[in-house]
Design a protein around this motif. Structure first.
Motif, PDB file in Angstrom:
ATOM      1  N   GLY A 148       0.720  -1.329   0.099  1.00  0.00           N
ATOM      2  CA  GLY A 148      -0.124  -0.129   0.017  1.00  0.00           C
ATOM      3  C   GLY A 148       0.946   1.306  -0.096  1.00  0.00           C
ATOM      4  O   GLY A 148       0.206   2.397   0.105  1.00  0.00           O
ATOM      5  N   ASP A 149       2.056   1.081  -0.226  1.00  0.00           N
ATOM      6  CA  ASP A 149       2.866   2.292   0.002  1.00  0.00           C
ATOM      7  C   ASP A 149       3.464   2.669  -1.336  1.00  0.00           C
ATOM      8  O   ASP A 149       4.282   3.835  -1.459  1.00  0.00           O
ATOM      9  CB  ASP A 149       3.909   2.292   1.187  1.00  0.00           C
ATOM     10  CG  ASP A 149       4.900   1.309   0.893  1.00  0.00           C
ATOM     11  OD1 ASP A 149       5.061   0.616  -0.245  1.00  0.00           O
ATOM     12  OD2 ASP A 149       5.798   0.977   1.731  1.00  0.00           O
ATOM     13  N   GLY A 150       3.140   1.971  -2.415  1.00  0.00           N
ATOM     14  CA  GLY A 150       3.554   2.548  -3.712  1.00  0.00           C
ATOM     15  C   GLY A 150       4.833   1.782  -4.010  1.00  0.00           C
ATOM     16  O   GLY A 150       5.351   1.862  -5.189  1.00  0.00           O
ATOM     17  N   TYR A 151       5.632   1.097  -3.219  1.00  0.00           N
ATOM     18  CA  TYR A 151       7.033   0.504  -3.636  1.00  0.00           C
ATOM     19  C   TYR A 151       6.535  -0.944  -4.297  1.00  0.00           C
ATOM     20  O   TYR A 151       7.666  -1.599  -4.801  1.00  0.00           O
ATOM     21  CB  TYR A 151       7.848   0.375  -2.346  1.00  0.00           C
ATOM     22  CG  TYR A 151       8.436   1.593  -1.953  1.00  0.00           C
ATOM     23  CD1 TYR A 151       9.284   2.200  -2.589  1.00  0.00           C
ATOM     24  CD2 TYR A 151       7.982   2.184  -0.856  1.00  0.00           C
ATOM     25  CE1 TYR A 151       9.908   3.345  -2.251  1.00  0.00           C
ATOM     26  CE2 TYR A 151       8.382   3.345  -0.352  1.00  0.00           C
ATOM     27  CZ  TYR A 151       9.533   4.141  -0.959  1.00  0.00           C
ATOM     28  OH  TYR A 151       9.989   5.281  -0.599  1.00  0.00           O
ATOM     29  N   GLY A 152       5.550  -1.621  -4.049  1.00  0.00           N
ATOM     30  CA  GLY A 152       5.370  -2.937  -4.394  1.00  0.00           C
ATOM     31  C   GLY A 152       5.660  -3.031  -5.899  1.00  0.00           C
ATOM     32  O   GLY A 152       5.142  -2.229  -6.689  1.00  0.00           O
ATOM     33  N   GLY A 153       6.245  -4.037  -6.652  1.00  0.00           N
ATOM     34  CA  GLY A 153       6.400  -4.090  -8.026  1.00  0.00           C
ATOM     35  C   GLY A 153       7.578  -3.295  -8.576  1.00  0.00           C
ATOM     36  O   GLY A 153       8.255  -3.487  -9.481  1.00  0.00           O
ATOM     37  N   ARG A 154       8.365  -2.422  -7.721  1.00  0.00           N
ATOM     38  CA  ARG A 154       9.433  -1.577  -8.207  1.00  0.00           C
ATOM     39  C   ARG A 154      10.786  -2.452  -8.037  1.00  0.00           C
ATOM     40  O   ARG A 154      10.828  -3.557  -7.434  1.00  0.00           O
ATOM     41  CB  ARG A 154       9.805  -0.509  -7.425  1.00  0.00           C
ATOM     42  CG  ARG A 154       8.513   0.811  -7.592  1.00  0.00           C
ATOM     43  CD  ARG A 154       9.211   2.022  -6.749  1.00  0.00           C
ATOM     44  NE  ARG A 154       8.028   2.980  -6.828  1.00  0.00           N
ATOM     45  CZ  ARG A 154       8.336   4.089  -6.362  1.00  0.00           C
ATOM     46  NH1 ARG A 154       9.243   4.460  -5.649  1.00  0.00           N
ATOM     47  NH2 ARG A 154       7.249   5.114  -6.563  1.00  0.00           N
ATOM     48  N   ARG A 155      11.572  -2.133  -8.799  1.00  0.00           N
ATOM     49  CA  ARG A 155      12.797  -2.914  -8.710  1.00  0.00           C
ATOM     50  C   ARG A 155      13.706  -2.503  -7.444  1.00  0.00           C
ATOM     51  O   ARG A 155      13.814  -1.384  -7.280  1.00  0.00           O
ATOM     52  CB  ARG A 155      13.639  -2.722 -10.119  1.00  0.00           C
ATOM     53  CG  ARG A 155      12.977  -3.112 -11.286  1.00  0.00           C
ATOM     54  CD  ARG A 155      13.606  -4.396 -11.634  1.00  0.00           C
ATOM     55  NE  ARG A 155      12.784  -4.924 -12.952  1.00  0.00           N
ATOM     56  CZ  ARG A 155      12.809  -6.228 -13.192  1.00  0.00           C
ATOM     57  NH1 ARG A 155      13.252  -7.027 -12.466  1.00  0.00           N
ATOM     58  NH2 ARG A 155      12.038  -6.472 -14.512  1.00  0.00           N
ATOM     59  N   THR A 156      14.252  -3.559  -6.853  1.00  0.00           N
ATOM     60  CA  THR A 156      15.392  -3.463  -5.590  1.00  0.00           C
ATOM     61  C   THR A 156      16.697  -3.196  -6.478  1.00  0.00           C
ATOM     62  O   THR A 156      16.920  -3.229  -7.706  1.00  0.00           O
ATOM     63  CB  THR A 156      15.289  -4.496  -4.779  1.00  0.00           C
ATOM     64  OG1 THR A 156      15.760  -5.795  -5.524  1.00  0.00           O
ATOM     65  CG2 THR A 156      13.628  -4.721  -4.302  1.00  0.00           C
ATOM     66  N   SER A 207      18.855  -4.796  -6.093  1.00  0.00           N
ATOM     67  CA  SER A 207      19.350  -6.495  -6.560  1.00  0.00           C
ATOM     68  C   SER A 207      18.739  -6.701  -7.989  1.00  0.00           C
ATOM     69  O   SER A 207      19.176  -7.874  -8.807  1.00  0.00           O
ATOM     70  CB  SER A 207      19.119  -7.606  -5.747  1.00  0.00           C
ATOM     71  OG  SER A 207      17.684  -7.798  -5.584  1.00  0.00           O
ATOM     72  N   GLY A 208      17.927  -6.029  -8.405  1.00  0.00           N
ATOM     73  CA  GLY A 208      17.194  -6.073  -9.623  1.00  0.00           C
ATOM     74  C   GLY A 208      15.965  -6.962  -9.421  1.00  0.00           C
ATOM     75  O   GLY A 208      15.011  -7.015 -10.498  1.00  0.00           O
ATOM     76  N   GLU A 209      15.509  -7.335  -8.368  1.00  0.00           N
ATOM     77  CA  GLU A 209      14.424  -7.954  -7.996  1.00  0.00           C
ATOM     78  C   GLU A 209      13.234  -7.298  -7.936  1.00  0.00           C
ATOM     79  O   GLU A 209      13.393  -5.862  -7.800  1.00  0.00           O
ATOM     80  CB  GLU A 209      14.304  -8.910  -6.856  1.00  0.00           C
ATOM     81  CG  GLU A 209      15.492  -9.910  -6.570  1.00  0.00           C
ATOM     82  CD  GLU A 209      15.150 -10.597  -5.198  1.00  0.00           C
ATOM     83  OE1 GLU A 209      14.075 -10.826  -4.677  1.00  0.00           O
ATOM     84  OE2 GLU A 209      16.396 -10.807  -4.732  1.00  0.00           O
ATOM     85  N   ARG A 210      11.991  -7.554  -8.238  1.00  0.00           N
ATOM     86  CA  ARG A 210      10.824  -6.711  -7.937  1.00  0.00           C
ATOM     87  C   ARG A 210      10.455  -6.749  -6.549  1.00  0.00           C
ATOM     88  O   ARG A 210      10.471  -7.924  -5.864  1.00  0.00           O
ATOM     89  CB  ARG A 210       9.465  -7.398  -8.766  1.00  0.00           C
ATOM     90  CG  ARG A 210       9.916  -7.044 -10.359  1.00  0.00           C
ATOM     91  CD  ARG A 210       8.622  -6.521 -11.252  1.00  0.00           C
ATOM     92  NE  ARG A 210       8.731  -6.333 -12.507  1.00  0.00           N
ATOM     93  CZ  ARG A 210       9.220  -5.358 -13.014  1.00  0.00           C
ATOM     94  NH1 ARG A 210       9.195  -4.006 -12.367  1.00  0.00           N
ATOM     95  NH2 ARG A 210       9.343  -5.194 -14.133  1.00  0.00           N
ATOM     96  N   MET A 211      10.134  -5.663  -5.809  1.00  0.00           N
ATOM     97  CA  MET A 211       9.721  -5.730  -4.650  1.00  0.00           C
ATOM     98  C   MET A 211       8.528  -6.111  -4.345  1.00  0.00           C
ATOM     99  O   MET A 211       7.616  -6.019  -5.017  1.00  0.00           O
ATOM    100  CB  MET A 211       9.937  -4.031  -4.030  1.00  0.00           C
ATOM    101  CG  MET A 211       9.861  -3.802  -2.518  1.00  0.00           C
ATOM    102  SD  MET A 211       8.125  -4.289  -1.922  1.00  0.00           S
ATOM    103  CE  MET A 211       7.863  -3.119  -0.556  1.00  0.00           C
TER     104      MET A 211
END
Length: 72
Positions: free
Chosen positions: A17-25, A27-31
């Motif tokens: 719910g904070d908008g970070y989900g799905g963004r790249r970390t 390390s290159g993984e999706r959050m």
């Protein structure tokens, strides 16, 4: 095998719910806000750490996949 080290530090949280989900970390993984992952300023990606709450004594194991935190 690297010996275990203990650090006492302050943690921050980001998640669903904070908008970070799905963004790249870093390390290159999706959050994934539901995964047991964490950020650390210097630990290698893939390092498994145990995080313990000093307030409750409860612990979880997390895998480092991001850099940070970048808050004071």
């Amino acid at each position: 095998v690297t010996p275990a080290l203990a650090e006492i530090c302050i943690a921050s949280h980001y998640g669903a719910g904070d908008g970070y989900g799905g963004r790249r970390t870093a390390s290159g993984e999706r959050m994934n806000p539901h995964a047991m992952t964490a950020a650390h300023k210097t630990a290698r990606f893939g390092t498994i750490m145990t995080v313990t709450s000093l307030a409750t004594g409860r612990s979880v194991r997390v895998r480092i996949n991001d850099r940070g935190p970048f808050i004071k």
